[in-house]
Enzyme design. Structure first.
Site, PDB file in Angstrom:
ATOM      1  CB  CYS A  51     -35.213-115.383 -68.531  1.00 21.32           C
ATOM      2  SG  CYS A  51     -36.215-113.549 -68.487  1.00 21.32           S
ATOM      3  NE  ARG A 134     -37.541-110.666 -64.308  1.00 27.13           N
ATOM      4  CZ  ARG A 134     -36.924-111.375 -65.174  1.00 27.13           C
ATOM      5  NH1 ARG A 134     -37.108-112.572 -65.643  1.00 27.13           N
ATOM      6  NH2 ARG A 134     -35.930-110.509 -66.072  1.00 27.13           N
TER       7      ARG A 134
END
Ligand code: BEZ
Length: 235
Positions: A51, A134
């Site tokens: 991330c 995601r």
């Protein structure tokens, strides 16, 4: 046992509405973004490496997305203070592929209740019960979902591809065409299939330097890069 019904927004539908607290203040989504394209994306958790690499990359490309009239909004099921601390750490300490001191200035939504993540189908229990996958939602200036892409926890996104999607969607709208495999501005585009046999035949007969038909259902035409980018990118 009662069966749980999970709903997920779909392409062509209105983006579900919500109000949320973000690192840039409150937002009323998608109303605040009327007139702009917006990418709403989720990441699994703050203070995680994949991330972090994604945020550095996305923040470094924010100007490029903004020039294509596209705003960015992030989300994870972490709280606001975690978001703030993580973004500060990114700026102060993390370097990725030569990008450093990167300030994330687009809003990052806090969603500890998982309300927004659930509404948008970002929670996928087969992957994780506690982290969003995601997800990437591309929403047009009228608030309609135009593309959805999902990635699992372990796979960092390709941001050049996300940018290509934004440009390709706008090119399709502006020029009334479709974009073929791996299309980039400057490549030939697809002329939508004509509705009736007669029109398709007529179109095949009208082929010129600009338009080429291999068969009635496969016609391409030139669309030069400058024409596309001039129309889409803000000066
Ligand atoms: C990461 O961003 O590094 C990550 C987050 C959740 C699970 C696995 C990796």
């Amino acid at each position: 046992m009662e069966e749980q019904v999970v709903t997920m927004p779909r392409i062509g539908e209105k983006a579900p509405e919500f109000k949320a607290i973000t690192t840039q203040g409150e937002i009323n989504f998608p109303a605040d973004y009327k007139g702009s394209w917006v990418i709403l994306f989720s990441h699994p958790a703050d203070f995680t490496p994949v991330c972090t690499s994604e945020f550095i990359t996305f923040a470094s490309m924010e100007k490029q997305f903004n020039e294509a009239n596209c705003k960015l909004v992030g989300l994870s099921v972490d709280g606001l203070y975690s978001h703030i601390a993580w973004l500060r750490t990114i700026k102060e300490k993390i370097e990725y592929r030569g990008m450093k001191n990167v300030e994330v200035t687009f809003p990052l939504i806090e969603d500890i209740t998982m309300d927004v993540a659930t509404k948008y189908g970002m929670m996928m229990p087969g992957e994780s019960n506690t982290k969003a996958v995601r997800a990437v939602f591309f929403i047009d200036p009228k608030g309609i979902i135009r593309t959805i892409i999902y990635y699992p926890l372990s796979l960092g996104r390709n941001f050049e591809e996300l940018y290509r999607v934004v440009i390709a969607l706008q090119a399709a709208d502006e020029f009334g065409v479709a974009t073929p495999a791996d299309w980039r501005p400057g490549d030939d585009v697809i002329v939508p299939t004509a509705g009736t046999c007669g029109v398709a035949k007529e179109r095949m007969e009208k082929q010129d330097d600009n338009m080429k038909c291999c068969d009635w259902f496969f016609c391409t035409k030139k669309l030069d890069k400058d024409t596309v980018l001039k129309k889409i990118l803000k000066k």
